[in-house]
Design a protein around this motif. Structure first.
Motif, short mmCIF file in Angstrom:
data_model
loop_
_atom_site.label_atom_id
_atom_site.label_comp_id
_atom_site.label_asym_id
_atom_site.label_seq_id
_atom_site.Cartn_x
_atom_site.Cartn_y
_atom_site.Cartn_z
N VAL A 191 4.81 4.23 -16.57
CA VAL A 191 4.94 5.29 -15.55
C VAL A 191 3.99 5.00 -14.40
CG1 VAL A 191 5.58 7.06 -17.19
CG2 VAL A 191 3.20 6.74 -16.63
N GLU A 192 4.33 5.59 -13.27
CA GLU A 192 3.44 5.40 -12.11
C GLU A 192 2.38 6.49 -12.11
OE1 GLU A 192 5.20 5.00 -8.36
OE2 GLU A 192 6.74 3.60 -9.02
N ARG A 193 1.17 6.07 -11.80
CA ARG A 193 0.09 7.05 -11.79
C ARG A 193 -0.55 7.10 -10.42
NH1 ARG A 193 -3.91 6.05 -16.70
NH2 ARG A 193 -4.17 4.00 -15.74
N LEU A 194 -0.76 8.30 -9.91
CA LEU A 194 -1.52 8.51 -8.68
C LEU A 194 -0.99 7.69 -7.50
CD1 LEU A 194 -5.15 8.40 -10.12
CD2 LEU A 194 -3.85 10.40 -9.51
N THR A 195 0.29 7.40 -7.51
CA THR A 195 0.80 6.59 -6.41
C THR A 195 1.38 7.44 -5.29
OG1 THR A 195 2.93 6.39 -7.49
CG2 THR A 195 1.37 4.61 -7.85
N PHE A 196 1.55 8.73 -5.53
CA PHE A 196 2.06 9.64 -4.48
C PHE A 196 3.37 9.14 -3.90
CE2 PHE A 196 -1.62 12.18 -4.57
CZ PHE A 196 -2.70 11.34 -4.73
N GLY A 197 4.13 8.40 -4.69
CA GLY A 197 5.42 7.95 -4.22
C GLY A 197 5.36 6.82 -3.21
N ILE A 198 4.18 6.28 -2.94
CA ILE A 198 4.08 5.21 -1.96
C ILE A 198 4.36 3.88 -2.65
CG2 ILE A 198 2.59 4.09 -0.27
CD1 ILE A 198 0.90 6.58 -0.25
N PRO A 199 5.39 3.16 -2.21
CA PRO A 199 5.75 1.90 -2.92
C PRO A 199 4.62 0.89 -2.91
CG PRO A 199 7.28 2.36 -1.09
CD PRO A 199 6.28 3.47 -1.09
N ALA A 200 3.83 0.87 -1.83
CA ALA A 200 2.78 -0.13 -1.76
C ALA A 200 1.78 0.03 -2.89
CB ALA A 200 2.06 -0.04 -0.42
N LEU A 201 1.69 1.24 -3.45
CA LEU A 201 0.67 1.46 -4.47
C LEU A 201 1.18 1.23 -5.88
CD1 LEU A 201 -1.03 4.70 -3.09
CD2 LEU A 201 -1.89 2.38 -3.04
N THR A 202 2.47 0.91 -6.01
CA THR A 202 3.04 0.79 -7.35
C THR A 202 2.36 -0.25 -8.20
OG1 THR A 202 5.16 1.22 -6.29
CG2 THR A 202 5.22 0.64 -8.60
N SER A 203 1.94 -1.34 -7.58
CA SER A 203 1.28 -2.36 -8.39
C SER A 203 -0.21 -2.18 -8.41
CB SER A 203 1.59 -3.75 -7.84
OG SER A 203 2.94 -3.92 -7.78
N GLY A 204 -0.66 -1.04 -7.98
CA GLY A 204 -2.10 -0.81 -8.01
C GLY A 204 -2.76 -1.33 -6.75
N ILE A 205 -4.05 -1.10 -6.68
CA ILE A 205 -4.82 -1.51 -5.52
C ILE A 205 -5.48 -2.85 -5.81
CG2 ILE A 205 -6.75 -0.90 -4.03
CD1 ILE A 205 -6.27 2.00 -4.78
N ASP A 206 -5.28 -3.80 -4.91
CA ASP A 206 -5.89 -5.11 -5.08
C ASP A 206 -7.38 -5.02 -4.85
OD1 ASP A 206 -4.50 -7.99 -5.16
OD2 ASP A 206 -6.43 -8.10 -4.14
N PHE A 207 -8.16 -5.70 -5.67
CA PHE A 207 -9.60 -5.62 -5.53
C PHE A 207 -10.05 -6.11 -4.16
CE2 PHE A 207 -13.73 -4.97 -6.42
CZ PHE A 207 -14.53 -6.03 -6.80
N ALA A 208 -9.44 -7.20 -3.69
CA ALA A 208 -9.82 -7.74 -2.39
C ALA A 208 -9.58 -6.70 -1.30
CB ALA A 208 -9.04 -9.01 -2.08
N VAL A 209 -8.47 -5.99 -1.39
CA VAL A 209 -8.16 -4.96 -0.39
C VAL A 209 -9.23 -3.88 -0.38
CG1 VAL A 209 -6.56 -3.07 0.09
CG2 VAL A 209 -5.68 -5.34 -0.40
N LEU A 210 -9.58 -3.40 -1.56
CA LEU A 210 -10.59 -2.36 -1.65
C LEU A 210 -11.92 -2.86 -1.11
CD1 LEU A 210 -11.30 0.48 -2.77
CD2 LEU A 210 -11.95 -0.64 -4.88
N ALA A 211 -12.31 -4.07 -1.54
CA ALA A 211 -13.62 -4.60 -1.16
C ALA A 211 -13.69 -4.83 0.34
CB ALA A 211 -13.89 -5.90 -1.90
N MET A 212 -12.67 -5.45 0.91
CA MET A 212 -12.70 -5.73 2.34
C MET A 212 -12.75 -4.44 3.13
SD MET A 212 -13.03 -8.70 3.20
CE MET A 212 -13.02 -8.17 4.89
N GLY A 213 -11.96 -3.45 2.69
CA GLY A 213 -11.91 -2.19 3.42
C GLY A 213 -13.22 -1.43 3.33
N VAL A 214 -13.64 -1.19 2.09
CA VAL A 214 -14.78 -0.31 1.88
C VAL A 214 -16.10 -0.97 2.29
CG1 VAL A 214 -16.14 0.62 0.01
CG2 VAL A 214 -13.76 1.19 0.18
#
Lengths: 500, 319, 168
Positions: A191-214
């Motif tokens: 099941v999808e969790r916490l994705t709010f229906g956004i397709p981009a989030l279906t595979s989860g958040i990439d660590f590099a994405v989080l790190a670069m952003g934050v």
């Protein structure tokens, strides 16, 4: 012992041929380059360069690809130290003290000690692989899901120590990281969790994405706001390389970091990512004056840098001995080997002895090459600090965007990074630290997966965590660390804890 | 004037197709680089590049059991410059596993041809009591609640194939999920879980080294890579016949000439000595001439969707 | 908890009930995060011990976050702390727009256009930007990126796409 020497001789004779030396050099150079570039990492690069290696012989191809991987560890610390943006996710911890050192005019020293520490770690772990591969792998086999869970809990306890500021806020960040790691598709049920229906989030958040952003982008935002603080970084560059005192102080951390990295790198499930964090927390706990950490303590660079290089190299062990890749990069190596007709497995050590020992020898040579490449570059990198920020930050932005895009050929990843940049900015403004967030994120997935897996296998019996000796032991350590971390803070009075 | 323009346009389009390919072709692989599908794609693509005269560039788009990449391919411009390597999961089991699937394996794709299939094996940790498939069948039926089966996540090959096995045996073991075959295999070797169904490519070295044991291979004949492993037919489980097939697809609307050209290049690759050798060394099985046509693939896709629909009813995502 | 009518512009300590406005907002933010997470995971099953469901971790973690948020909020009314600093608008806005512009244009028109667009938009984020200098710099950086990422590292990044005419 005799065997070992004979094998090493075979290895060096394989690695020291001109083509293999050349390939090692190219690998290390490319690796350093992508390490420096934020966002893009070894996985994307190795994937792209795989087809080129079709025409090389297998040993040469693997030597080059391996060089890219551990070369990236050297390069990643460069941007971390100079501009507070980690070039590789393993260099995140290096930003904590490394950049502070740069601000104090000690960029050269920081870069130098990172290279030296990495070199030492590389040499040692190469030896370890050569001599202890088999027993180490047996050790890793002791780790079942329950033990991993306990290890992760211990990691979380370390995360509390990692924070230099308010403990409740650090805890909140760790928990937030755990929450973010749950976004995506649940492994067990689909099941999808916490994705709010956004397709981009279906595979989860990439660590590099989080790190670069934050960390990365929010750092840019921070600097845009505070031009006065930036010029402080332009102090006269004193020494370009570490001095005697620096080396003395770093000796212990380098040794300990190497040990930690070597052990953690073997554990499947990307244990190597934990290595720099573990090293940082260990050094902070061992230091006579822990408050120096976060303000430019050289131990905070030497230890983690050694740990991440040792981890990168020792993660080859499960691949070369068992044929089972412990992380995504090694899984790529499996593919590379397979395409070249070498099926990785327990028999590679004997059936393809020249591959096994050739790679080990080449790792040592590679580390030497990287030291030779990186040390002289220190001067050049330091000059880069003179580029006016109004030009530097757009360049950083574009390179990062391209890097993030290239990870999964996904523009939505880039947008997500932008969103995290805003979140990271808000977090900074509210007095939160980002390092615990990232550690919580890394640990979160591993921890939850293993918790549920352990409970599945034990059919719901929580006692499984204390019945198994290794797991029980790790949990006890976690408890001790947690208590030791929180107690002084409580005793010092809540006023200090809540004020930062 | 309009007529002339129209004629010119048709001529140009014709020319464009006759000259296909004029630039590199993107081959989307919806799985991580280094995995079995990726390896097959690269080996086959390498040879096809030479036949077609243009590079075939593999682009890995991972996620959601292969469906993210497949969706991307379905929406690509159907000009022949984007194709994909789908497999038993993405074009067979996906409709049963994912209720909100964003593509239709039949309607959104044109089949090009089968590439290579990897046989499935039933493997177990080396200390599991049963010595062969017959004993395993009895043991499994008797100890169904105690058994732990490893699988690489909902929608993966190990998940779907073991769903079939479990339903044939009529057992309900505890299914333990992992992030990919690597960790699953690791725990199997370590003895933390009991058995698994997976592709031969991942398992051969471990079986040869003795760190896990194989009860049977789900194909007609024994595999040359593992001659000591009996087939499921020999072992008393003939209904368990499954192969993780990999095939090339193009988005719907791709011109027929392009598909034919690609099919031709694929066939040439499968006939080429060195490509065959590389694939066979992996333990893959290659389709014969009859099985290589787009029509054969279309039939396969339809039958697979039906088969997995039945097997996986109620076992997919969201359950 | 009275005196909230008088909130001075300068520091909060000593005058109003809010002793640490930074912690107050921080605490409220955490509570908000917790609420969103709890809401989003409302339909996830928690399962039982032998089959822990997908909802357990998110809900447990969200609850803990909420609790810490409450503690911080309460603490901000009691203990002295940092005041909320000034938040910029220009920087974050243009940075995000720049990133979004890149994302929108990379696959539709290619790097050759996405690069300069991103650089130019991001230039608006800083008051120190010199437009002419930035334009030249944008072109240089884009050219460098193309050589580096496309030709050296062989990454499949689209360089230039003109629909129905050209794809590089």
């Amino acid at each position: 012992m005799h065997d070992l020497l004979a094998n090493l001789a075979l290895g060096f004779s394989t690695a020291l041929t001109l083509p293999n030396l050349g390939l090692a050099f190219i690998g290390c150079l490319v690796g350093t380059l992508i390490g420096v570039l934020p966002g893009i990492g070894p996985i994307a690069t190795i994937t792209m360069l795989l087809p080129i290696t079709f025409n090389f012989d297998p040993v040469g191809a693997l030597i080059m690809l391996a060089g890219i991987y551990y070369g990236a560890q050297y390069g990643g610390s460069t941007t971390a130290i100079l501009v507070n943006i980690p070039g590789e996710v393993t260099a995140i911890v290096t930003t904590l003290d490394g950049h502070q050192m740069a601000r104090q005019g000690r960029a050269g020293v920081a870069l130098g000690i990172a290279a030296i520490g990495s070199f030492f770690a590389g040499c040692v772990s190469t030896l370890v692989i050569a001599a202890l591969a088999r027993p180490l792998v047996k050790l890793a086999q002791l780790f079942g899901p329950a033990e991993y869970f306990a290890l992760m809990v211990m990691g979380l306890a370390f995360a509390v120590v990692l924070a230099s500021g308010s403990v409740p806020k650090a805890l909140a960040m760790i928990l937030f990281g755990l929450l973010l790691s749950a976004v995506g598709t649940d492994l067990e049920t689909g099941v999808e969790r916490l994705t709010f229906g956004i397709p981009a989030l279906t595979s989860g958040i990439d660590f590099a994405v989080l790190a670069m952003g934050v960390i990365g982008f929010s750092e840019v935002l921070k600097n845009l706001e505070a031009p006065e603080q930036r010029s402080a970084a332009k102090q006269p560059i004193g020494r370009l390389l570490p001095g005697r005192e620096d080396l003395e102080r770093s000796a212990g951390p380098i040794l300990r970091g190497t040990l930690l990295g070597t052990v953690l790198g073997i554990l499947p499930g990307n244990g190597a990512v934990l290595a720099p964090y573990a090293s940082y927390t260990l050094e902070k706990k061992l230091a006579k004056d822990p408050r120096r950490f976060g303000k430019g303590a050289i131990e905070g660079v030497a230890g983690p840098e050694s740990a991440n290089n040792a981890g990168a190299q020792s993660s080859f062990i499960p691949l070369l001995t068992l044929g089972i890749p412990p992380n995504a990069v090694m899984a790529l190596m499996v593919g590379a080997m397979t395409i070249h007709g070498i099926v990785p497995g327990p028999l590679v050590m004997t059936k393809n002895a020249n591959l096994f020992w050739g790679m080990i020898a080449s790792m040592w040579i590679g580390n030497l090459m990287l030291l030779v490449i990186n040390l002289p570059l220190v001067g050049m990198w330091v000059k880069l600090l003179d580029v006016p920020y109004r030009l530097m930050y757009p360049a950083i932005l574009v390179f990062s965007c391209i890097g993030i895009y290239s990870v999964n050929n996904s523009p939505s990843d880039v947008v997500l990074t932008g969103v995290f940049a805003l979140i990271g900015y808000a977090l900074l403004k509210l007095g939160f630290e980002t390092a615990p967030l990232l550690l919580g994120f890394v640990l979160g997935r591993l921890m939850e997966e293993n918790l549920r897996r352990a409970l599945l296998i034990s059919r719901g019996r929580l006692a499984t965590f204390v019945e198994r000796p290794v797991s029980a032991g790790l949990l006890v350590v976690a408890l001790i660390v947690l208590v030791a971390a929180v107690l002084p803070a409580v005793r010092r009075g809540r006023a200090e804890v809540f004020t930062e | 004037m309009m007529k002339r323009l129209l004629m010119l346009a048709t001529l140009c389009a014709f020319q464009a197709q006759a000259a296909y390919p004029e630039r590199p072709i993107t081959l989307i692989v919806p799985f991580a680089a280094g995995g079995p599908t990726d390896v097959v794609a690269r080996i086959v693509g390498d040879n096809m590049s030479r036949t077609l005269g243009e590079q075939i560039v593999v682009e890995n788009v991972t996620g959601a059991g292969g469906t993210t990449g497949t969706s991307r391919a379905a929406q690509a411009t159907p000009d022949g410059y984007t194709i994909m390597m789908g497999h038993m999961g993405t074009h067979g089991a996906a409709p049963a596993v994912y209720p909100n699937l964003k593509y239709d394996p039949v309607k959104d794709f044109l089949p090009i041809g089968l590439a290579a299939g990897t046989p499935i094996l039933i493997v177990a940790r080396k200390n599991l009591p049963p010595k062969d498939l017959k004993e395993f069948i009895t043991y499994a039926k008797a100890n169904s609640e105690k058994l732990n089966e490893a699988q690489a996540g909902v929608g993966s090959v190990s998940f779907t194939t073991c769903s079939l096995l479990n339903s044939i045996l009529g057992i309900k073991p505890t299914r333990v999920p992992y992030q990919g075959t690597g960790p699953a295999l690791n725990d199997l070797v370590g003895g933390q879980v009991d058995y698994m169904c997976d592709q031969i490519v991942n398992l051969t070295p471990q079986i040869q080294a003795g760190s896990i044991k194989a009860y049977g291979i789900a194909t007609e004949k024994r595999s040359p890579a593992l001659p000591d492993v009996p087939t499921t037919k020999e072992g008393g489980l003939p209904e368990f016949q499954v192969s993780a097939w990999n095939a090339l697809f193009a988005p719907k609307g791709t011109p027929g000439e392009v598909v034919t050209k690609l099919n031709g290049a694929l066939g040439k690759a499968l006939d080429d000595e060195s490509t065959r050798k590389r694939l066979l060394d992996l333990g893959a099985d290659l389709p014969d001439k009859a099985g290589r046509s787009p029509e054969a693939l279309q039939k396969l896709v339809a039958s697979e969707i039906e088969r997995w629909g039945k097997v996986l009813k109620g076992q997919g995502a969201g359950k | 908890m009275s005196e909230r009518a008088e909130v001075p512009e300068n520091h909060a300590a000593g005058r109003s009930a809010i002793q640490a406005s930074q912690n107050l907002i921080a605490g409220l933010a955490l509570i908000a995060i917790a609420a969103i997470a709890l809401g989003a995971s409302a339909d996830l099953g928690e399962g039982r011990f032998y089959a822990v469901g997908p909802g357990l971790l998110p809900r447990a973690v969200a609850t803990l976050i909420g609790l810490i948020g409450l503690a911080l909020t309460a603490g901000s009314l009691i203990r002295k702390g940092d005041a909320l600093g000034r938040w910029g608008l220009r920087g974050p806005l243009f940075l995000f727009l720049s990133v979004a512009a890149f994302a929108l244009s990379i696959r539709t028109v290619g790097l050759a256009l996405a690069g300069p667009v991103a650089v130019l938009v991001s230039g608006a984020a800083s008051p120190e930007t010199r437009p002419k200098e930035l334009i030249v710099f944008a072109l240089v950086v884009t050219a460098l990126s193309i050589c580096l990422f496309r030709y050296l590292l062989h990454l499949p990044i689209p360089i230039l796409i003109i629909p129905n005419v050209l794809v590089l």
